[in-house]
Design a protein around this motif. Structure first.
Motif, short mmCIF file in Angstrom:
data_model
loop_
_atom_site.label_atom_id
_atom_site.label_comp_id
_atom_site.label_asym_id
_atom_site.label_seq_id
_atom_site.Cartn_x
_atom_site.Cartn_y
_atom_site.Cartn_z
N MET A 84 0.84 -1.21 0.00
CA MET A 84 0.00 0.00 0.00
C MET A 84 0.87 1.26 0.00
SD MET A 84 -2.86 -1.14 2.76
CE MET A 84 -4.04 -2.43 2.37
N LEU A 85 1.95 1.23 0.78
CA LEU A 85 2.87 2.37 0.80
C LEU A 85 3.52 2.55 -0.57
CD1 LEU A 85 4.70 1.89 4.23
CD2 LEU A 85 2.94 3.57 3.67
N ARG A 86 3.91 1.43 -1.13
CA ARG A 86 4.54 1.46 -2.46
C ARG A 86 3.56 2.03 -3.49
NH1 ARG A 86 9.17 2.00 -4.92
NH2 ARG A 86 9.22 0.92 -6.90
N ASP A 87 2.32 1.59 -3.36
CA ASP A 87 1.26 2.03 -4.28
C ASP A 87 1.06 3.55 -4.20
OD1 ASP A 87 -0.92 1.50 -6.09
OD2 ASP A 87 -2.31 1.73 -4.40
N LEU A 88 1.26 4.12 -3.00
CA LEU A 88 1.10 5.57 -2.83
C LEU A 88 2.30 6.36 -3.37
CD1 LEU A 88 -0.32 5.95 0.80
CD2 LEU A 88 -1.51 6.35 -1.34
N GLY A 89 3.38 5.64 -3.67
CA GLY A 89 4.56 6.34 -4.19
C GLY A 89 5.70 6.43 -3.19
N CYS A 90 5.61 5.67 -2.09
CA CYS A 90 6.71 5.66 -1.12
C CYS A 90 7.90 4.88 -1.67
CB CYS A 90 6.28 5.02 0.19
SG CYS A 90 5.21 6.06 1.18
N ALA A 91 9.09 5.33 -1.27
CA ALA A 91 10.31 4.64 -1.64
C ALA A 91 10.87 3.83 -0.47
CB ALA A 91 11.35 5.66 -2.08
N ALA A 92 10.38 4.11 0.74
CA ALA A 92 11.00 3.53 1.93
C ALA A 92 9.99 3.51 3.07
CB ALA A 92 12.21 4.35 2.35
N VAL A 93 10.36 2.85 4.15
CA VAL A 93 9.53 2.86 5.36
C VAL A 93 10.43 2.73 6.59
CG1 VAL A 93 9.05 0.36 5.17
CG2 VAL A 93 7.55 1.80 6.56
N ILE A 94 10.17 3.56 7.58
CA ILE A 94 10.89 3.45 8.86
C ILE A 94 10.29 2.27 9.63
CG2 ILE A 94 11.40 4.58 11.08
CD1 ILE A 94 10.88 7.29 9.66
N LEU A 95 11.13 1.42 10.18
CA LEU A 95 10.62 0.26 10.94
C LEU A 95 11.37 0.15 12.27
CD1 LEU A 95 10.42 -2.25 7.95
CD2 LEU A 95 8.52 -1.08 9.09
N GLY A 96 10.66 -0.22 13.30
CA GLY A 96 11.30 -0.45 14.59
C GLY A 96 11.70 0.81 15.32
N HIS A 97 11.09 1.94 14.97
CA HIS A 97 11.38 3.17 15.71
C HIS A 97 11.10 2.93 17.20
CE1 HIS A 97 11.06 7.22 17.26
NE2 HIS A 97 11.74 7.61 16.20
N SER A 98 11.87 3.55 18.06
CA SER A 98 11.73 3.26 19.50
C SER A 98 10.32 3.59 19.99
CB SER A 98 12.77 3.99 20.31
OG SER A 98 12.39 5.31 20.54
N GLU A 99 9.66 4.57 19.35
CA GLU A 99 8.27 4.87 19.78
C GLU A 99 7.34 3.72 19.41
OE1 GLU A 99 8.11 8.72 17.93
OE2 GLU A 99 9.57 9.44 19.39
N ARG A 100 7.61 3.00 18.33
CA ARG A 100 6.82 1.81 17.97
C ARG A 100 7.18 0.67 18.94
NH1 ARG A 100 2.67 2.46 14.93
NH2 ARG A 100 2.63 0.20 15.08
N ARG A 101 8.46 0.55 19.24
CA ARG A 101 8.88 -0.53 20.14
C ARG A 101 8.27 -0.31 21.53
NH1 ARG A 101 13.66 -3.56 18.18
NH2 ARG A 101 14.51 -2.62 16.30
N THR A 102 8.22 0.96 21.97
CA THR A 102 7.69 1.26 23.31
C THR A 102 6.16 1.29 23.32
OG1 THR A 102 9.65 2.58 23.76
CG2 THR A 102 7.78 2.94 25.21
N ASN A 103 5.57 2.07 22.40
CA ASN A 103 4.11 2.27 22.44
C ASN A 103 3.34 1.04 21.98
OD1 ASN A 103 4.84 4.85 23.08
ND2 ASN A 103 4.21 5.77 21.15
N HIS A 104 3.94 0.24 21.11
CA HIS A 104 3.22 -0.89 20.53
C HIS A 104 3.91 -2.22 20.83
CE1 HIS A 104 0.55 1.80 18.24
NE2 HIS A 104 1.60 2.58 18.22
N GLY A 105 4.91 -2.18 21.68
CA GLY A 105 5.58 -3.42 22.10
C GLY A 105 6.21 -4.19 20.95
#
Ligand code: PGA
Length: 251
Positions: A84-105
């Motif tokens: 879906m991100l690719r379909d929107l024209g994204c080239a990349a995606v941030i993964l494992g940001h500490s806010e995701r690791r903390t807020n979403h375990g």
């Protein structure tokens, strides 16, 4: 894979449609007038990606997402997939940001599965790792980031489809940063670990971004380090002038 450094803005949960378009337009104008020495990317919230991609079109600004699901589609209410991100024209995606690791375990295993999905969809995975203050004070920084790196990189990852972002948790949004010498030490260790995990060929040219309270005042001290392949910028990427000043410190 580019040999240029990458300055990437992580907008987090900020910006309504009009703000996001105005910000990317202001940046595109500055870049058109004075092409920067580095690659530039912005990662808006999902709701603004479509418009930001349109507003950035014709400029050298790449657009990325801030997270994706590990599956390409399915019964995952509220989630967004890499295709879906690719379909929107994204080239990349941030993964494992500490806010995701903390807020979403989020665990390393989940980050690895998401990075594999990103790769599969043709997105560059910007995999974020970093130690907490307690871990740094206990002298565990290098051990922690090595473990996160090994746990988060998917099979077959290479410098062409992977960027690492070293973001000490205690430096994010706090105005505190490690010294450039500390950053260089961690980045050199990450590059060595990546060579061991990916192999010499696949890790060649891997970009390791520094992130955590990067500002126009300190950006040059990080971006001029050989082991620093760019910057991941949060708060200072929300103001066109500040983000542009950071970009301009890139050698
Ligand atoms: P900051 O955020 O620049 O506001 O510290 C960086 C990040 O979390 O990516």
């Amino acid at each position: 894979m580019s040999t240029r450094k990458l300055v990437c803005g992580n907008w987090k949960m900020n910006g309504l449609k009009a703000d996001s378009v105005a910000l990317v337009r202001a940046l595109a104008e500055r870049m058109a007038a004075a092409p920067p020495a580095c690659d530039v990317m912005v990662c808006p919230p999902f709701t603004a990606i479509d418009r930001v991609v349109a507003a950035a079109s014709g400029s050298a600004i790449a657009v990325g997402g801030q997270d994706c699901h590990a599956a390409a589609s399915g019964a995952h209410t509220g989630d967004i997939s890499a295709p879906m991100l690719r379909d929107l024209g994204c080239a990349a995606v941030i993964l494992g940001h500490s806010e995701r690791r903390t807020n979403h375990g989020e665990t390393d295993a989940q980050v690895r599965a998401k990075a594999a999905a990103a790769r599969q969809a043709g997105l560059v995975a910007i995999v974020a790792i970093g130690e907490t203050l307690a871990q740094r004070e206990a002298g565990e920084t290098l051990r922690v980031v090595a473990g996160q790196l090994r746990g988060s990189l998917p099979e077959g990852a290479s410098a062409a489809d992977t960027v690492i972002a070293y973001e000490p948790v205690w430096a994010i949004g706090t105005g505190r940063t490690p010294s450039p010498a500390d950053v260089a030490q961690v980045h050199e260790a990450i590059l060595a670990d990546a060579r061991a995990i990916m192999g010499e060929t696949k890790s060649a040219g891997l970009r390791v971004l520094y992130g955590g309270s990067v500002t126009p005042a300190n950006a040059q001290s990080f971006l001029t380090l050989a082991s620093v392949g760019g910057a991941l910028v949060g708060g200072a990427s929300l103001k066109a002038d500040q983000f542009w000043s950071i970009i301009q410190t890139c050698p």
